[in-house]
Every structure is written in structure tokens, then in C-alpha cells.
Design an enzyme around this catalytic site. Structure first.
Site, PDB file in Angstrom:
ATOM      1  N   ASN A 273       0.861  -1.184   0.000  1.00 35.47           N
ATOM      2  CA  ASN A 273       0.000   0.000   0.000  1.00 35.47           C
ATOM      3  C   ASN A 273       0.901   1.239   0.000  1.00 35.47           C
ATOM      4  OD1 ASN A 273      -1.809   2.041   0.504  1.00 35.47           O
ATOM      5  ND2 ASN A 273      -2.287   1.409   2.601  1.00 35.47           N
ATOM      6  N   TRP A 274       1.006   1.852  -1.175  1.00 38.29           N
ATOM      7  CA  TRP A 274       1.922   2.991  -1.297  1.00 38.29           C
ATOM      8  C   TRP A 274       1.383   4.253  -0.625  1.00 38.29           C
ATOM      9  CZ3 TRP A 274       3.729   2.999  -7.148  1.00 38.29           C
ATOM     10  CH2 TRP A 274       4.428   1.808  -7.411  1.00 38.29           C
ATOM     11  N   LYS A 275       0.085   4.255  -0.332  1.00 36.47           N
ATOM     12  CA  LYS A 275      -0.552   5.474   0.204  1.00 36.47           C
ATOM     13  C   LYS A 275      -0.275   6.631  -0.764  1.00 36.47           C
ATOM     14  CE  LYS A 275      -0.216   3.395   4.702  1.00 36.47           C
ATOM     15  NZ  LYS A 275      -0.206   3.537   6.158  1.00 36.47           N
TER      16      LYS A 275
ATOM     17  N   HIS B 247      -9.488   1.106   4.412  1.00 32.52           N
ATOM     18  CA  HIS B 247      -8.235   1.269   5.160  1.00 32.52           C
ATOM     19  C   HIS B 247      -8.491   2.202   6.342  1.00 32.52           C
ATOM     20  CE1 HIS B 247      -4.220   2.592   6.216  1.00 32.52           C
ATOM     21  NE2 HIS B 247      -3.802   1.449   5.711  1.00 32.52           N
TER      22      HIS B 247
ATOM     23  N   GLU C  71      -7.020   4.636   7.462  1.00 35.18           N
ATOM     24  CA  GLU C  71      -6.862   6.076   7.168  1.00 35.18           C
ATOM     25  C   GLU C  71      -8.098   6.629   6.475  1.00 35.18           C
ATOM     26  OE1 GLU C  71      -3.017   5.703   5.288  1.00 35.18           O
ATOM     27  OE2 GLU C  71      -2.212   5.116   7.243  1.00 35.18           O
TER      28      GLU C  71
ATOM     29  N   GLU D 249      -5.602  -5.217  10.191  1.00 41.10           N
ATOM     30  CA  GLU D 249      -4.592  -4.194  10.474  1.00 41.10           C
ATOM     31  C   GLU D 249      -4.927  -3.490  11.780  1.00 41.10           C
ATOM     32  OE1 GLU D 249      -2.371  -2.808   6.768  1.00 41.10           O
ATOM     33  OE2 GLU D 249      -4.172  -1.608   6.872  1.00 41.10           O
TER      34      GLU D 249
ATOM     35  N   GLY E 219       2.223   1.925  10.967  1.00 37.74           N
ATOM     36  CA  GLY E 219       3.207   3.004  10.957  1.00 37.74           C
ATOM     37  C   GLY E 219       3.893   3.243  12.296  1.00 37.74           C
TER      38      GLY E 219
ATOM     39  N   SER F 239       3.244  -2.393  10.382  1.00 35.80           N
ATOM     40  CA  SER F 239       4.673  -2.484  10.668  1.00 35.80           C
ATOM     41  C   SER F 239       5.306  -3.811  10.249  1.00 35.80           C
ATOM     42  CB  SER F 239       4.941  -2.185  12.152  1.00 35.80           C
ATOM     43  OG  SER F 239       4.537  -0.851  12.456  1.00 35.80           O
TER      44      SER F 239
ATOM     45  N   GLY G  14       2.781  -1.138   4.358  1.00 36.65           N
ATOM     46  CA  GLY G  14       2.794   0.294   4.047  1.00 36.65           C
ATOM     47  C   GLY G  14       4.207   0.782   3.827  1.00 36.65           C
ATOM     48  N   GLY G  15       4.793   1.381   4.867  1.00 34.24           N
ATOM     49  CA  GLY G  15       6.118   2.006   4.765  1.00 34.24           C
ATOM     50  C   GLY G  15       7.160   1.144   4.072  1.00 34.24           C
TER      51      GLY G  15
HETATM   52  P1  PGA Z   1       2.748   0.162   7.771  1.00 32.60           P
HETATM   53  O1  PGA Z   1       1.293   0.453   7.137  1.00 32.60           O
HETATM   54  O2  PGA Z   1       3.269  -1.094   7.122  1.00 32.60           O
HETATM   55  O3  PGA Z   1       3.560   1.378   7.409  1.00 32.60           O
HETATM   56  O4  PGA Z   1       2.558   0.002   9.235  1.00 32.60           O
HETATM   57  C1  PGA Z   1       0.392  -0.576   6.870  1.00 32.60           C
HETATM   58  C2  PGA Z   1      -0.864  -0.021   6.224  1.00 32.60           C
HETATM   59  O5  PGA Z   1      -1.258   1.106   6.576  1.00 32.60           O
HETATM   60  O6  PGA Z   1      -1.474  -0.679   5.391  1.00 32.60           O
END
Ligand code: PGA
Length: 265
Positions: free
Chosen positions: A13-15, A107, A109, A177, A183, A223, A244-245
Site C-alpha cells: 500500500n503505497w498510500k 483502510h 486512514e 490491520e 506506521g 509495521s 505500508g512504509g
Molecule cells: P505500515 O502500514 O506497514 O507502514 O505500518 C500498513 C498499512 O497502513 O497498510
């Protein structure tokens, strides 16, 4: 419950990162890295998917088709509507016509920053299925939820609500998640993630039957990195990761995708 060998899925997930030019360089490098390592994109390895911003999708589609890359891709969200006066929204039909296989739905967010409700997300799940996309429905509890209700109550309730508008045997992916792990650098332990994933699979069985429960891939997200993926993937109900990251670094994401080659982690 019927035993089905599920193809692991590692999803990035590049966001809101990487523009369309960067997306081409990234996907090309990712595909080459995996090819050089003889990555198995099937059951012995993992299917690999990226979720770039909408503005990158056409570029990624063109690259993947031209070079016949084995990388899948999808959108980070979709509208519950097919078309019409919905400024800024993206139809699942448009994503499908760009060869997206997947779409993220709900998600955390989007739930928190865009106020998406369980009812709306159920309609988005149905819209995805209607347009031939596989929804990756994200569920997870906050740190407060965890303290007040324990680990699985909120994710299970979100899953039930998110499935309210689908029936039959749709192809789905569920991403567990925990919001507190996203994050934060503090992933759930494999035992914690497995406990909730097992409850989510039971819920799938209750709502859509044993076959869907057996076929649906349940991802863990929050994470994930190359150092913790192998132990998470050893759990019987965890079929992949939503990253994500760490999905923004080609070498790291390729290493996560190759978790089956990690030893002793
Ligand atoms: P993260 O994000 O791997 O940076 O914790 C995961 C996500 O939001 O899908």
C-alpha cells in the site's frame, strides 16, 4: 472446513507516495529483482501486488502489460457508485478497465480521515465485486478498542458489517490491520495476529459459508518488514501481508515477498 491451499499475497500500500514516473521505475525494478531471485508467484512463493495512487495506475498497467510482468496492482479506494455527479470519486468500473485485480476498501486512514462508515464500506465491497475487482477489506481495532473490548471484537464487527451487501461465493481478501500497529514500528506478535485472523475466518464461515472461509486470504498489516514477515506467515490463518512504509523500498519489499526463503526468522 474444506482444506484449500491459499496462494500467499504480499500487497504494498503505497498510500500517497510515488508519482507516475516513479511508479514505473519502482515496478520495473521490483519485477526484475523478483525475477532475478527466481521468485515463485504461486503457492510456494507469493502473489505480489502494489496499490499505487490512482494517477499512477495507467502507467503501471501499460508497463505490466508491455513487459508481461507478474506484478498485480489495484486501487487504494473506490466509489460505491458506478458513475455520475460524484466529484473526485473513482468508479470500480474505471479500475477494472485499467486491469486492476484488487481494490483496498476501508483502510483505517479512510475510516478515520474520511469518515467512511461500515455501511458505506459494505456498499464499496459490493461495488468492487460487481465490477470484477477483488476487495481487500481492511479491519482493525485501535489501542482504545483493544483495551475496552479485547483484540477481536471490533475487527469481527467490522468484517460482519462490511459483508452485509454481498452474497454467494465472492473472491475476497481481508486485511487485519490493528490501527495501533500501523506506521508505529510495533507490529502485532504472530500469536496476536493469528488469534484475530482465526476469529475472522470463523466469521467468514458464519456469514458466507465454509468454502468462502477456506478460500479467502487473510492478510496481516501493521509495521510488517523483512525481519518479522516469516514468523507471521508461519501462522495457519495468516496468508500474507498488507505493507505500508516498507513497501516503498524495492529491496525490502522484494525481501518481504520472498519470506518463504527466510530461514530462522
Ligand atoms: P505500515 O502500514 O506497514 O507502514 O505500518 C500498513 C498499512 O497502513 O497498510
Amino acid at each position: 472446513m474444506a482444506k484449500v491451499k491459499r496462494v500467499p499475497l504480499i500487497a504494498g500500500n503505497w498510500k500517497m507516495n510515488l508519482d507516475h514516473l516513479q511508479s514505473i521505475a519502482f515496478v520495473q525494478k521490483l519485477a526484475w529483482t523478483l525475477k532475478d531471485a527466481n521468485h515463485d508467484f504461486g503457492v510456494e512463493g507469493a502473489e505480489v501486488a502494489v496499490f499505487p495512487p490512482f494517477t499512477d495506475l495507467r502507467s503501471v498497467q501499460t508497463l505490466v502489460a508491455a513487459d508481461k510482468l507478474e506484478v498485480c496492482f489495484g486501487g487504494q479506494d473506490l466509489s460505491e457508485h458506478d458513475s455520475g455527479a460524484y466529484t473526485g470519486e473513482i468508479s470500480g468500473a474505471f479500475l477494472a478497465s485499467l486491469d486492476c485485480r484488487y481494490v483496498l476498501v476501508g483502510h483505517s486512514e479512510r475510516r478515520t480521515m474520511h469518515g467512511e462508515t461500515d455501511e458505506q464500506l459494505a456498499r464499496k465491497v459490493a461495488a468492487a465485486v460487481k465490477h470484477g475487482l477483488v476487495p481487500v477489506l481492511c479491519v482493525g481495532e485501535t489501542a482504545d478498542d483493544l483495551e475496552a473490548h479485547g483484540p477481536s471484537a471490533v475487527p469481527v464487527a467490522q468484517l460482519k458489517a462490511g459483508l452485509a451487501e454481498v452474497s454467494g461465493t465472492p473472491e475476497l481478501v481481508i486485511a487485519y490491520e490493528p490501527v495501533w500497529a500501523i506506521g508505529s514500528g510495533k507490529a502485532a506478535t504472530p500469536e496476536q495476529a493469528e488469534q484475530v485472523a482465526a476469529r475472522l475466518r470463523e466469521t467468514l464461515a458464519e456469514v458466507l459459508g465454509d468454502d468462502v472461509a477456506a478460500a479467502t486470504r487473510i492478510l496481516y498489516g501493521g509495521s510488517v518488514k523483512s525481519g518479522n514477515i516469516a514468523s507471521l506467515m508461519r501462522e495457519p490463518n495468516i496468508d500474507g501481508a498488507l505493507v505500508g512504509g516498507a513497501s516503498l523500498d524495492v529491496a525490502e519489499f522484494a525481501s518481504i515477498s520472498r519470506f518463504s526463503k527466510h530461514v530462522g526468522t
